[in-house]
Design a protein around this motif. Structure first.
Motif, PDB file in Angstrom:
ATOM      1  N   PRO A  97      -3.099   7.113  -7.057  1.00  6.74           N
ATOM      2  CA  PRO A  97      -2.356   7.989  -6.184  1.00  6.74           C
ATOM      3  C   PRO A  97      -2.104   7.175  -5.544  1.00  6.74           C
ATOM      4  O   PRO A  97      -2.366   6.313  -4.561  1.00  6.74           O
ATOM      5  CB  PRO A  97      -3.675   9.160  -6.060  1.00  6.74           C
ATOM      6  N   ASN A  98      -0.676   8.492  -5.085  1.00  5.22           N
ATOM      7  CA  ASN A  98       0.196   7.497  -4.281  1.00  5.22           C
ATOM      8  C   ASN A  98      -0.330   7.400  -2.536  1.00  5.22           C
ATOM      9  O   ASN A  98      -0.557   9.075  -2.333  1.00  5.22           O
ATOM     10  CB  ASN A  98       1.411   7.789  -3.803  1.00  5.22           C
ATOM     11  N   ALA A  99      -1.073   6.992  -2.574  1.00  7.99           N
ATOM     12  CA  ALA A  99      -2.169   7.107  -0.962  1.00  7.99           C
ATOM     13  C   ALA A  99      -0.883   6.909   0.742  1.00  7.99           C
ATOM     14  O   ALA A  99      -1.314   7.686   1.487  1.00  7.99           O
ATOM     15  CB  ALA A  99      -2.587   5.635  -0.352  1.00  7.99           C
ATOM     16  N   GLU A 100       0.067   6.662   0.550  1.00 10.04           N
ATOM     17  CA  GLU A 100       1.014   7.185   1.674  1.00 10.04           C
ATOM     18  C   GLU A 100       1.716   8.523   1.761  1.00 10.04           C
ATOM     19  O   GLU A 100       1.904   8.795   2.578  1.00 10.04           O
ATOM     20  CB  GLU A 100       2.722   6.258   1.490  1.00 10.04           C
ATOM     21  N   GLU A 101       1.257   9.621   0.851  1.00 15.75           N
ATOM     22  CA  GLU A 101       1.359  10.743   0.519  1.00 15.75           C
ATOM     23  C   GLU A 101       0.160  11.223   1.015  1.00 15.75           C
ATOM     24  O   GLU A 101       0.214  12.775   1.255  1.00 15.75           O
ATOM     25  CB  GLU A 101       1.313  11.242  -0.985  1.00 15.75           C
ATOM     26  N   MET A 102      -0.591  11.007   0.955  1.00 18.69           N
ATOM     27  CA  MET A 102      -2.055  11.291   1.586  1.00 18.69           C
ATOM     28  C   MET A 102      -2.874  11.890   3.093  1.00 18.69           C
ATOM     29  O   MET A 102      -1.685  11.420   4.001  1.00 18.69           O
ATOM     30  CB  MET A 102      -3.974  10.509   0.782  1.00 18.69           C
ATOM     31  N   THR A 103      -3.105  12.515   2.906  1.00 23.30           N
ATOM     32  CA  THR A 103      -3.318  12.891   4.336  1.00 23.30           C
ATOM     33  C   THR A 103      -4.829  12.982   5.069  1.00 23.30           C
ATOM     34  O   THR A 103      -4.510  13.029   6.463  1.00 23.30           O
ATOM     35  CB  THR A 103      -2.577  14.594   5.113  1.00 23.30           C
ATOM     36  N   SER A 104      -5.796  13.419   4.688  1.00 18.11           N
ATOM     37  CA  SER A 104      -6.908  13.489   5.125  1.00 18.11           C
ATOM     38  C   SER A 104      -7.600  11.807   5.462  1.00 18.11           C
ATOM     39  O   SER A 104      -7.210  11.195   4.453  1.00 18.11           O
ATOM     40  CB  SER A 104      -7.386  13.880   4.490  1.00 18.11           C
ATOM     41  N   LYS A 105      -8.161  11.604   6.686  1.00 18.40           N
ATOM     42  CA  LYS A 105      -8.530  11.291   6.861  1.00 18.40           C
ATOM     43  C   LYS A 105      -9.843   9.656   5.575  1.00 18.40           C
ATOM     44  O   LYS A 105      -9.466   8.853   5.147  1.00 18.40           O
ATOM     45  CB  LYS A 105      -8.959  10.424   7.956  1.00 18.40           C
ATOM     46  N   ALA A 106     -10.671  10.289   4.561  1.00 18.74           N
ATOM     47  CA  ALA A 106     -11.366  10.727   4.637  1.00 18.74           C
ATOM     48  C   ALA A 106     -10.840  10.080   3.158  1.00 18.74           C
ATOM     49  O   ALA A 106     -11.629   9.053   2.945  1.00 18.74           O
ATOM     50  CB  ALA A 106     -12.204  11.390   4.057  1.00 18.74           C
ATOM     51  N   LYS A 107      -9.765  10.304   2.308  1.00 19.44           N
ATOM     52  CA  LYS A 107      -8.944  10.079   1.452  1.00 19.44           C
ATOM     53  C   LYS A 107      -8.241   9.203   1.423  1.00 19.44           C
ATOM     54  O   LYS A 107      -8.429   7.795   0.752  1.00 19.44           O
ATOM     55  CB  LYS A 107      -7.942  11.087   1.231  1.00 19.44           C
ATOM     56  N   LEU A 108      -8.094   8.821   2.949  1.00 19.19           N
ATOM     57  CA  LEU A 108      -6.796   7.508   3.699  1.00 19.19           C
ATOM     58  C   LEU A 108      -8.446   5.840   3.179  1.00 19.19           C
ATOM     59  O   LEU A 108      -7.339   5.212   3.245  1.00 19.19           O
ATOM     60  CB  LEU A 108      -5.933   7.335   4.322  1.00 19.19           C
ATOM     61  N   VAL A 109      -9.502   6.358   3.818  1.00 23.83           N
ATOM     62  CA  VAL A 109      -9.767   5.318   4.246  1.00 23.83           C
ATOM     63  C   VAL A 109     -10.561   4.990   2.471  1.00 23.83           C
ATOM     64  O   VAL A 109     -10.558   3.996   2.239  1.00 23.83           O
ATOM     65  CB  VAL A 109     -11.557   5.684   5.422  1.00 23.83           C
TER      66      VAL A 109
END
Length: 180
Positions: A97-109
């Protein structure tokens, strides 16, 4: 006096070469992968710590409309890790998944940790493989060159993260006493 100064200068000039040769005899080579892996690991640690330490409410922080948010920077580094490291290993870039489009801290970590785990395999390649030639971004170079490009890219964006953290009156991981 001149002879003494010359002798001292020669001692300091020969000592590093002697130490390097002795290190190589004992299997301690800081060339190729081993020369850049410590930098990669240091920035990996600082970037992950930055992602973990920034409060969730600041993931959308954007100093100006023209630059990425804190979360987008973390996502960008995660995405780029797959690009650089798959290129260095001669693999297809994993479909993620395109991590740059993620907004949640948990998902980005989670995304940044997964990206670095993938890259850890690239930094574990043999010296012989690292010296093989490849093409990356339309340029020819060694696999090691691609890994060096990745490490400098990480360093560049860690500098961005430091600025964002300072703007939020936080001490970035590289400046925290007694840590990392």
């Amino acid at each position: 006096m001149r002879i003494r100064a010359l002798a001292i200068a020669l001692t300091f000039a020969v000592a590093p070469a002697t130490a390097a040769a002795q290190g190589m005899e004992h299997g301690h080579q800081d060339v190729g992968i081993n020369s850049i892996k410590p930098l990669y690991e240091q920035f990996r640690g600082w970037i992950v710590a930055s992602a973990e330490q920034m409060p969730e409410e600041n993931y959308g922080f954007q100093p100006t409309p023209e630059v990425r948010t804190f979360g987008q920077l973390i996502g960008h580094v995660a995405n780029a890790g797959y690009l650089f490291c798959s290129g260095a290993m001669g693999e297809e870039r994993p479909s993620m998944p395109n991590a740059e489009e993620m907004t949640s801290k948990a998902k980005l970590v989670e995304a940044i940790k997964a990206s670095f785990a993938y890259c850890d395999k690239a930094y574990a390649m043999s010296e012989a493989k690292a010296m093989e030639q490849t093409t990356f971004f339309g340029r020819d170079g060694s696999r090691l060159w691609v890994l060096n490009f990745n490490a400098t890219h990480n360093a560049e964006h860690y500098g961005n993260l430091v600025t964002y953290m300072r703007m939020k009156e936080m001490v970035p991981p590289s400046s925290q006493r007694g840590e990392m």
